[in-house]
Design an enzyme around this catalytic site. Structure first.
Site, mmCIF file in Angstrom:
data_model
loop_
_atom_site.group_PDB
_atom_site.id
_atom_site.type_symbol
_atom_site.label_atom_id
_atom_site.label_comp_id
_atom_site.label_asym_id
_atom_site.label_seq_id
_atom_site.Cartn_x
_atom_site.Cartn_y
_atom_site.Cartn_z
ATOM 1 N N GLY A 71 0.796 -1.224 0.000
ATOM 2 C CA GLY A 71 0.000 0.000 0.000
ATOM 3 C C GLY A 71 0.827 1.272 0.000
ATOM 4 O O GLY A 71 0.548 2.217 -0.742
ATOM 5 N N SER A 199 -3.028 -4.069 -0.842
ATOM 6 C CA SER A 199 -1.946 -4.718 -0.104
ATOM 7 C C SER A 199 -2.405 -6.089 0.378
ATOM 8 O O SER A 199 -3.410 -6.197 1.078
ATOM 9 C CB SER A 199 -1.586 -3.822 1.079
ATOM 10 N N ALA A 200 -1.644 -7.140 0.013
ATOM 11 C CA ALA A 200 -2.088 -8.519 0.274
ATOM 12 C C ALA A 200 -2.260 -8.852 1.755
ATOM 13 O O ALA A 200 -3.116 -9.652 2.115
ATOM 14 C CB ALA A 200 -1.093 -9.496 -0.356
ATOM 15 N N HIS A 201 -1.446 -8.216 2.619
ATOM 16 C CA HIS A 201 -1.495 -8.650 4.025
ATOM 17 C C HIS A 201 -2.766 -8.192 4.745
ATOM 18 O O HIS A 201 -3.012 -8.585 5.883
ATOM 19 C CB HIS A 201 -0.229 -8.235 4.777
ATOM 20 N N THR A 237 13.612 -7.194 -9.675
ATOM 21 C CA THR A 237 13.168 -8.569 -9.938
ATOM 22 C C THR A 237 11.870 -8.831 -9.199
ATOM 23 O O THR A 237 11.746 -8.515 -8.014
ATOM 24 C CB THR A 237 14.272 -9.566 -9.492
ATOM 25 N N CYS A 329 -3.270 10.198 25.089
ATOM 26 C CA CYS A 329 -3.355 9.892 26.502
ATOM 27 C C CYS A 329 -3.637 8.403 26.721
ATOM 28 O O CYS A 329 -3.004 7.751 27.529
ATOM 29 C CB CYS A 329 -4.471 10.746 27.074
#
Ligand code: PLP
Length: 378
Positions: A71, A199-201, A237, A329
């Site tokens: 991302g 984003s894959a995760h 790569t 806080c």
């Protein structure tokens, strides 16, 4: 000790089928996709088949998908390349954007390369479409970056309407869709959007792999130089294992989407009811309580003030509960979330983001709420 993972907006556990596919691939496919021999062609084929699968799932052409490290890189690519190559002199975002969007935009502004405007948002974080229209009408060619869903408070924006407004003014529209790809259906034929980031995760794939969608009518130069991979758009790569895993995670996510949505919504609803019952005085930030107006995977809660407010998250962690967020806080760190600090009126109330996946259970919610309740007992 029992451990409960309610921090799925930060990252999700990798699907076991993806782990076994990746380890098999690592053992059997090592070639560089740029090599012209048989082994290389095999790797190249994995990359291109993955691109096709992803494109099909969001109804676009494979040529508009470029693999990145995730991302942050995709957001940066959209922002930096647009400003460098598309004659952009004005950028619009919201103060609630992710740092992957805010930091590069602020950097360009500080260098005097772009004028930066922040579109107004309401108390729930929803972008004012009227204000966006007004900002676009008085400025030169503009780059607009509005996230689809906020990772901290879950607020969802109407990216169809935002895209239509951008189209009216010939603005370039980027949406950070990192929290929604793999969780919501996308049909890119119906959206006026130039860039989106994934984003894959965030949907049970591995970390360090994602993609950027770039619409066909955009012509930008690469962000980095050094190779002709990704049709000259992203040198280096290719991460073939990650790319195959990203495609597999997306296929798994979309083939079970309806079922998973129903299940995860039931977990979120269960937690809302449980908190209302057990911890009176709790407030649900933004539209977090409303299923259709916020991410079904995110519930952001402002708990009543307690003497343990300062170390609320720390206390939950000690009791085995992983969640995140919090005002300066409440989180016990020096600088709180820029999003919660923008939304919160009372920093003494602990602000906590719980985020769910298909792996969470009602028993885990019972455990979590009982432990939170214990922070209020003398
Ligand atoms: N944008 C949003 C909304 C996110 O939630 C995240 C992840 O936390 C990112 C961007 C960055 O994605 P990545 O971790 O793949 O670099």
């Amino acid at each position: 000790m029992k451990r409960v993972f309610l921090d799925n907006a930060a990252t999700t556990p990798i699907s076991p089928s993806i782990i076994s596919m990746m380890s098999d691939m690592m053992a059997n496919h090592f070639a560089n996709p740029s090599s012209s021999h048989y082994f290389g062609r095999e790797s190249k084929n994995i990359v291109e088949q993955s691109r096709k699968k992803i494109a099909k799932l969001i109804n676009t052409s494979p040529g508009s998908i470029f693999f990145t490290s995730g991302g942050t890189e995709s957001d940066n690519m959209a922002i930096q390349c647009s400003i460098a190559n598309l004659g952009i002199s004005h950028a619009i975002t919201s103060k609630l954007s992710h740092h992957a969007v805010l930091y590069p935009l602020e950097e360009f502004e500080s260098k005097g390369l772009v004028k930066l405007s922040y579109v107004n948002t309401d108390k729930n974080g929803v972008v004012s479409l009227d204000h966006l229209d007004e900002l676009l009408s008085i400025n030169d060619r503009t780059f607009v970056s509005i996230m689809h869903a906020n990772n901290e408070i879950g607020t969802i924006q109407d990216i169809k309407k935002i895209g239509d407004i951008c189209f009216k003014y010939d603005a370039v529209f980027h949406s950070d869709t990192v929290q929604t790809v793999g969780h919501y259906n996308f049909n890119l034929q119906e959206l006026n959007i130039h860039f989106l980031a994934a984003s894959a995760h965030k949907f049970h794939g591995p970390k360090g792999i994602g993609f950027i969608y770039i619409s066909d009518d955009i012509e930008i130069k690469p962000l980095m130089l050094g190779g002709s991979q990704e049709r000259n758009m992203r040198p280096g790569t290719e991460n073939i294992y990650g790319i195959a895993a990203l495609a597999m995670a997306m296929e798994e996510a979309y083939s079970n989407l309806e079922k998973d949505i129903i299940y995860i919504k039931s977990i979120k609803s269960y937690m809302i009811e449980k908190i209302k019952l057990e911890i009176p005085g709790s407030i649900f930030y933004a539209n977090s309580e409303k299923m259709e107006e916020s991410l079904y995977t995110v519930l952001t809660v402002s708990f009543p003030e307690t003497e343990k407010s300062e170390m609320f998250l720390f206390n939950l962690d000690i009791m085995g509960i992983a969640c995140s967020g919090g005002s300066a806080c409440a989180s016990g760190v020096s600088k709180g979330s820029h999003v919660l600090n923008e939304i919160i009126s009372n920093a003494k109330r602990p602000g906590v983001r719980f985020s769910f996946s298909k792996h969470n259970t009602t028993e885990e919610i019972d455990y979590t709420v009982s432990k939170i309740k214990s922070l209020y007992s003398k």
